[in-house]
Write an enzyme that holds these catalytic residues in place. Structure first.
Site, PDB file in Angstrom:
ATOM      1  CD  GLN A   1      -7.505  29.055  28.798  1.00 28.01           C
ATOM      2  OE1 GLN A   1      -7.654  27.922  29.238  1.00 28.01           O
ATOM      3  NE2 GLN A   1      -6.799  29.323  27.712  1.00 28.01           N
TER       4      GLN A   1
ATOM      5  CE1 TYR B   1     -11.915  21.583  27.207  1.00 25.90           C
ATOM      6  CE2 TYR B   1     -10.092  22.510  25.968  1.00 25.90           C
ATOM      7  CZ  TYR B   1     -10.586  21.550  26.829  1.00 25.90           C
ATOM      8  OH  TYR B   1      -9.765  20.559  27.308  1.00 25.90           O
TER       9      TYR B   1
END
Length: 371
Positions: free
Chosen positions: A101, A183
């Site tokens: 990720q 994020y």
């Protein structure tokens, strides 16, 4: 679907054949050196959990510009690549499949926690909430990020591409772009973290999704769409994020990306916006559902219900995999699940990380753990 659906194999194009429909969700654990190289124990941790249908790693920064915290791992340097190559080799030797990720922190981060010691950049100069953040040795006031220029935005896209190429070089089976949980990609999508008045901001839904689309398309071109997944969490309020009406934004985003041929969409549901119900009809590829974010851990029954309803093809489990490295075997045997020792989640070594016992008996006895 039968009540054993979680344990049945799954095969769909890019992902190949998975032995079950249980995905290990990405979870921050802070087992890296100060420069972002994963510690040797990280290989043991993921190899222990190789019976998952698919593993998605913790968030990894693609460049130091995207580092969100101290001892978060990176995928920028030769040392990073070599460290992760040990991880992927161990997982593959144990018969598993693992995606990296990629997580660009955007406004997350503090000069005291970043290898470059710089102030993070974000879509807009908006402080993260809560405004006290972890730094080496304790907590400090968060710093207001600087607003990204167009050059910064282009650089961030290249950073994702470079990180993805490094992931392939490190032996990962694929890459998941972290477009969720506050994020950078999420910061461009959300109302209160993106106050821009240019083509990446508030002019229209098309402007708000532009950065996400550019990143996905660029990475897909670099490593192949079949190796690429995307995680989204529409309406997730973590770290002060606000999305008053997520539906139009995420519908438009999926309409842009549905035909790209991604390996999967990893979608987090929540009480504020029923993302699975609204967006599943717009996604014609593999969909991984997560229903435990900001709530109770996902149970076996909840996972089976998701598959039976057709809302998902695969189900991701987070906390259950922390304390139960052999989670599929425990579900198959109807065995009780072990509990997490929360005091050890973010330590620096093996304790609370690789010593949870399996049904076969490896690991530290569960009775020795604090409850």
């Amino acid at each position: 679907m039968t009540n054993n659906a979680l344990l049945t194999p799954y095969s769909a194009g890019p992902l190949g054949l998975l032995p079950n429909r249980m995905v290990m969700a990405p979870m921050t654990r802070l087992r890296a050196t100060a420069d972002g190289t994963p510690l040797p124990v990280v290989a043991d941790h993921y190899a222990q959990r190789a019976s998952a249908g698919l593993i998605v790693t913790e968030g990894i920064w693609p460049s130091s510009r995207g580092q969100s915290g101290w001892r978060h791992p990176g995928l920028e340097t030769a040392a990073h690549i070599e460290g992760w190559r040990r991880v992927t080799g161990a997982v593959h030797a144990a018969g598993g499949r693992i995606y990296a990720q990629l997580m660009h922190g955007g406004r997350h981060g503090h000069p005291l926690s970043r290898v470059d010691g710089d102030v993070p950049a974000a879509p807009s100069a908006v402080l993260v909430d809560p405004s006290r953040v972890h730094v080496p040795g304790g907590k400090a006031d968060a710093v207001t990020p600087r607003e990204m220029t167009r050059d910064d935005i282009r650089t961030a896209v290249r950073d994702f591409v470079d990180g993805a190429r490094n992931a392939v070089a490190a032996g990962f089976d694929g890459v998941e772009l972290h477009g969720a949980n506050s994020y950078l990609i999420h910061q461009f999508l959300a109302d209160n973290s993106n106050l821009r008045d240019d083509e990446y901001g508030r002019g229209s839904v098309a402007d708000r999704i532009r950065f996400a689309v550019e990143v996905v398309r660029a990475v897909a071109e670099a490593i192949g769409a079949a190796r690429l997944g995307l995680r989204l969490s529409p309406g997730n309020p973590q770290f002060g994020m606000a999305e008053a009406d997520p539906g139009p934004v995420y519908r438009a985003l999926l309409d842009e990306l549905d035909g790209v041929g991604l390996a999967y969409l990893h979608l987090t549901d929540n009480d504020r916006y029923p993302a699975l119900a609204d967006l599943r009809p717009r996604w014609h590829g593999t969909l991984i559902a997560n229903v435990g974010e900001n709530g109770d851990p996902t149970t076996r029954e909840a996972g089976e219900a998701l598959l039976a309803s057709g809302a998902a093809d695969l189900v991701s489990y987070g906390r259950a995999f922390i304390a139960n490295p052999d989670l599929p075997a425990r579900f198959a045997a109807g065995a009780p699940l072990q509990e997490i020792d929360g005091s050890l989640l973010y330590g620096a070594g093996a304790e609370g990380y690789t010593d949870y016992p399996s049904l076969a008996g490896s690991g530290r006895p569960v009775s020795a753990r604090a409850r």
